[in-house]
Design a protein around this motif. Structure first.
Motif, mmCIF file in Angstrom:
data_model
loop_
_atom_site.group_PDB
_atom_site.id
_atom_site.type_symbol
_atom_site.label_atom_id
_atom_site.label_comp_id
_atom_site.label_asym_id
_atom_site.label_seq_id
_atom_site.Cartn_x
_atom_site.Cartn_y
_atom_site.Cartn_z
ATOM 1 N N GLU A 17 102.760 82.736 4.183
ATOM 2 C CA GLU A 17 101.709 82.022 3.455
ATOM 3 C C GLU A 17 100.971 81.095 4.415
ATOM 4 N N ALA A 18 99.701 80.837 4.104
ATOM 5 C CA ALA A 18 98.816 80.151 5.049
ATOM 6 C C ALA A 18 99.339 78.791 5.495
ATOM 7 N N ASP A 19 99.804 77.958 4.547
ATOM 8 C CA ASP A 19 100.245 76.614 4.927
ATOM 9 C C ASP A 19 101.486 76.654 5.814
ATOM 10 N N HIS A 20 102.363 77.643 5.580
ATOM 11 C CA HIS A 20 103.545 77.796 6.427
ATOM 12 C C HIS A 20 103.139 78.175 7.849
ATOM 13 N N LEU A 21 102.252 79.140 7.954
ATOM 14 C CA LEU A 21 101.823 79.623 9.269
ATOM 15 C C LEU A 21 101.088 78.538 10.054
ATOM 16 N N LEU A 22 100.259 77.778 9.377
ATOM 17 C CA LEU A 22 99.506 76.720 10.053
ATOM 18 C C LEU A 22 100.441 75.658 10.620
ATOM 19 N N ALA A 23 101.442 75.279 9.830
ATOM 20 C CA ALA A 23 102.372 74.250 10.283
ATOM 21 C C ALA A 23 103.168 74.714 11.496
ATOM 22 N N VAL A 24 103.719 75.903 11.419
ATOM 23 C CA VAL A 24 104.548 76.402 12.521
ATOM 24 C C VAL A 24 103.688 76.719 13.748
ATOM 25 N N ASN A 25 102.491 77.229 13.526
ATOM 26 C CA ASN A 25 101.580 77.464 14.649
ATOM 27 C C ASN A 25 101.290 76.162 15.383
ATOM 28 N N ASN A 26 101.121 75.086 14.614
ATOM 29 C CA ASN A 26 100.875 73.784 15.222
ATOM 30 C C ASN A 26 102.075 73.315 16.038
ATOM 31 N N LEU A 27 103.274 73.619 15.553
ATOM 32 C CA LEU A 27 104.490 73.222 16.263
ATOM 33 C C LEU A 27 104.666 73.988 17.571
ATOM 34 N N VAL A 78 102.723 68.333 1.061
ATOM 35 C CA VAL A 78 102.594 69.364 2.113
ATOM 36 C C VAL A 78 101.232 69.253 2.786
ATOM 37 N N GLY A 79 100.186 69.052 1.976
ATOM 38 C CA GLY A 79 98.853 68.880 2.541
ATOM 39 C C GLY A 79 98.788 67.686 3.471
ATOM 40 N N LEU A 80 99.391 66.572 3.043
ATOM 41 C CA LEU A 80 99.423 65.371 3.880
ATOM 42 C C LEU A 80 100.194 65.640 5.173
ATOM 43 N N MET A 81 101.287 66.378 5.055
ATOM 44 C CA MET A 81 102.081 66.714 6.237
ATOM 45 C C MET A 81 101.267 67.531 7.234
ATOM 46 N N LEU A 82 100.473 68.493 6.742
ATOM 47 C CA LEU A 82 99.644 69.297 7.633
ATOM 48 C C LEU A 82 98.622 68.434 8.365
ATOM 49 N N ILE A 83 98.039 67.485 7.650
ATOM 50 C CA ILE A 83 97.069 66.572 8.271
ATOM 51 C C ILE A 83 97.738 65.766 9.381
ATOM 52 N N TYR A 215 93.915 74.497 25.770
ATOM 53 C CA TYR A 215 93.472 73.270 25.098
ATOM 54 C C TYR A 215 92.560 73.603 23.915
ATOM 55 N N ALA A 216 91.655 74.566 24.120
ATOM 56 C CA ALA A 216 90.723 74.956 23.060
ATOM 57 C C ALA A 216 91.483 75.515 21.858
ATOM 58 N N LEU A 217 92.512 76.335 22.126
ATOM 59 C CA LEU A 217 93.321 76.901 21.042
ATOM 60 C C LEU A 217 94.087 75.819 20.296
ATOM 61 N N ILE A 218 94.610 74.834 21.021
ATOM 62 C CA ILE A 218 95.329 73.723 20.391
ATOM 63 C C ILE A 218 94.402 72.915 19.495
ATOM 64 N N ILE A 219 93.209 72.616 19.997
ATOM 65 C CA ILE A 219 92.232 71.854 19.203
ATOM 66 C C ILE A 219 91.838 72.624 17.955
ATOM 67 N N LEU A 220 91.611 73.931 18.113
ATOM 68 C CA LEU A 220 91.214 74.764 16.972
ATOM 69 C C LEU A 220 92.329 74.814 15.922
ATOM 70 N N SER A 221 93.566 75.069 16.350
ATOM 71 C CA SER A 221 94.673 75.165 15.388
ATOM 72 C C SER A 221 94.922 73.835 14.702
ATOM 73 N N SER A 222 94.779 72.728 15.437
ATOM 74 C CA SER A 222 94.976 71.405 14.842
ATOM 75 C C SER A 222 93.892 71.094 13.822
ATOM 76 N N ALA A 223 92.644 71.447 14.156
ATOM 77 C CA ALA A 223 91.525 71.199 13.239
ATOM 78 C C ALA A 223 91.691 71.993 11.941
ATOM 79 N N ILE A 224 92.085 73.267 12.065
ATOM 80 C CA ILE A 224 92.303 74.096 10.874
ATOM 81 C C ILE A 224 93.435 73.527 10.035
ATOM 82 N N CYS A 225 94.484 73.056 10.697
ATOM 83 C CA CYS A 225 95.630 72.459 10.020
ATOM 84 C C CYS A 225 95.193 71.249 9.197
#
Length: 238
Positions: A17-27, A78-83, A215-225
């Motif tokens: 699910e999207a929120d799971h993937l975003l969180a782990v991708n950020n990690l 969960v939303g707050l955690m992603l932020i 760096y660009a990928l990190i910024i992009l993934s963080s922004a989406i998160c």
């Protein structure tokens, strides 16, 4: 046997699910080794399963109902955690860039035929610790997996309500229901294990050597998160 495989598949699908993937991708953007990222995914899955199982024991074993509104608030958490995850990752990136300097040195050697070659080497000097040390150009994050485990716990709280209610309506006995939750959890561990490994590939030492692109990928993934976190909060509270 077929029922077991279906349950494992349901857990695996849930992990994607999207929120799971975003969180782990950020990690895993903190990792330069796939094996460390895989452990992040595994610890996320264990935390997620632990929470769902505890909620299952409360609702199935002790027959205590939890209001649907409570789970809406937990979704907002969960939303707050992603932020928070996205913001922290951006600050880590900024801190790393401000507290590192790259030094270059060269050395020459002469072959037997008299030809001389010059070799350049780059080292990055980090000021992030009291006792600074030289490290090669790639910096790996902490090998502590508590964050991944904690993120999994929070995700389990948010998604457990609907799963447990489904289990209550389908399973004949409490033991059968709790067993289903455990098998479902195994599937989610496998799913996030796979996802974290795939997401970590661009950040490994041998695959993507362009630091600017990393760096660009990190910024992009963080922004989406962060954006997705606000979306979850808006959906569940407004």
């Amino acid at each position: 046997m077929i029922g077991l495989l279906i349950t494992v598949y349901a857990g695996l699908e849930h992990a994607f699910e999207a929120d799971h993937l975003l969180a782990v991708n950020n990690l895993v953007t903190n990792r330069t080794k796939i094996k460390d990222a895989l452990k992040d995914g595994m610890f996320w899955g264990v935390g997620h399963t632990a929470t769902i199982f505890i909620v299952g024991v409360i609702m199935i074993g002790f027959k205590i109902s939890i209001s649907e509104n409570v789970f809406s608030y937990l979704e907002a958490v969960v939303g707050l955690m992603l932020i928070v995850l996205g913001i922290i990752r951006l600050f880590k990136l900024l801190y790393k860039k401000r507290h590192s300097h790259t030094y270059y040195h060269s050395h020459e050697h002469t072959h037997s035929n008299g030809v001389t070659h010059t070799h350049m080497h780059a080292h990055t000097y980090f000021h992030s610790h009291p006792i600074a040390s030289f490290k090669h150009a790639h910096y790996d994050g902490s090998t502590n997996y508590k964050t991944a485990f904690g993120v999994g716990l929070v995700h389990g709280l948010a998604g457990s309500g609907s799963l447990v209610i489904l289990v209550i309506s389908q399973m004949k006995t409490p033991l059968e229901g709790l067993l289903y939750i455990l098998i479902f959890g195994v599937g989610s561990i496998i799913g996030m294990f796979i996802a974290s490994g795939l997401f970590s590939i661009p950040f490994t030492k041998s695959i993507l050597k362009s630091q600017k692109l990393q760096y660009a990928l990190i910024i992009l993934s963080s922004a989406i998160c962060i954006i997705f976190g606000f979306k979850i909060i808006y959906t569940n509270l407004l």
